[in-house]
Scaffold this active site. Sequence first.
Site, mmCIF file in Angstrom:
data_model
loop_
_atom_site.group_PDB
_atom_site.id
_atom_site.type_symbol
_atom_site.label_atom_id
_atom_site.label_comp_id
_atom_site.label_asym_id
_atom_site.label_seq_id
_atom_site.Cartn_x
_atom_site.Cartn_y
_atom_site.Cartn_z
ATOM 1 C CG ASP A 197 -0.397 -0.108 2.514
ATOM 2 O OD1 ASP A 197 0.839 -0.226 2.607
ATOM 3 O OD2 ASP A 197 -1.157 -0.076 3.512
ATOM 4 C CB SER A 198 4.582 1.706 -0.193
ATOM 5 O OG SER A 198 4.774 0.525 -0.944
ATOM 6 C CG ASP B 25 0.534 -4.050 2.128
ATOM 7 O OD1 ASP B 25 0.641 -4.904 3.032
ATOM 8 O OD2 ASP B 25 1.382 -3.167 1.911
ATOM 9 C CE LYS C 42 3.243 -6.061 3.850
ATOM 10 N NZ LYS C 42 2.826 -4.860 4.604
ATOM 11 C CD GLU D 58 0.670 -1.510 7.977
ATOM 12 O OE1 GLU D 58 0.385 -0.714 8.893
ATOM 13 O OE2 GLU D 58 1.123 -1.153 6.878
ATOM 14 C CD GLU E 169 7.800 -0.475 7.673
ATOM 15 O OE1 GLU E 169 6.870 -1.192 7.273
ATOM 16 O OE2 GLU E 169 8.056 0.651 7.185
HETATM 17 O O1 KIV Z 1 3.620 -1.085 1.626
HETATM 18 C C1 KIV Z 1 4.793 -1.477 1.634
HETATM 19 O O2 KIV Z 1 5.559 -1.195 0.724
HETATM 20 C C2 KIV Z 1 5.231 -2.290 2.763
HETATM 21 C C3 KIV Z 1 6.648 -2.648 2.947
HETATM 22 C C4 KIV Z 1 7.730 -1.930 2.455
HETATM 23 C C5 KIV Z 1 6.975 -3.660 3.938
HETATM 24 O O3 KIV Z 1 4.430 -2.690 3.550
#
Ligand code: KIV
Length: 263
Positions: free
Chosen positions: A51-52, A90, A118, A120, A187
Amino acid sequence: MSESTSISREDKLRHLVKSKGRKAVTALTAYDYAVARIIDEAGIDIILVGDSLGMMVFGHEDTTKVTVSMMKHHVAACRNGVARSILVADMPYRSYEDDQTAIATATELVSAGADAVKLEGGKAILSQINAILDKGIAVFGHIGMLPQQVVEEGGYKKKGKSDIEAANLLADAAELDKAGVSAIILENIVGNLAKEITEMTTAPTIGIGSGKSCDGQILVINDLLGSYPWFCPSFAKPKANFASDTTQAVRAFIDEVENLNRE
Ligand code: KIV
């Protein structure tokens, strides 16, 4: 479209867990077909549609405005380029508030092409993690600094410095491991604690800003390529100069076009 290998998703995930202690796990983010295909063919183990993408693709300040439909769009694009890596998606902010919402989000992301999802958090979201695992969907854990909580926490901070924080992270990792996650992202955790967690879990740990003792490392692809010149975390060491190479190429193109003999 990239041709997929004959190894099943389940076998790839089993192989990942078994690789702990034998082979370093490599992981990078990707958000589109071309990058996903290039890094898949280069041999990366795991591709995370992170989600980056809120920052890297949409120019947002943080990840909190990313939606499930944005994630699906990018997961589907990456799926077309990924033949051998494990493709992880994510689950975005507030898309796993309760078990039913978590199952619905995970199911949508898998339908879009993800091999695993994934989320969090640790103990606080264990019920949602178990609900997803019960549906036969593989889960990657993510503990330590949680970017989806950046607004609540008032910034990005190193985790595990105090005894209480370290004890909570160890407990979170133990719970995730017991639940049966395929890997745990660590992280921005202090290095010696990341090492302790790594020695304790059966699932591989994949670190980002958490020292060198994790079972593997993950980076945001833009930080590896130098394609987000406005910010690069101190632990990332860019191995390409995409931004300056692009500027140079564009200037060369402008120059070429402006100087064309148009007769
Ligand atoms: O969203 C992301 O890019 C991440 C990581 C870099 C671990 O969760």
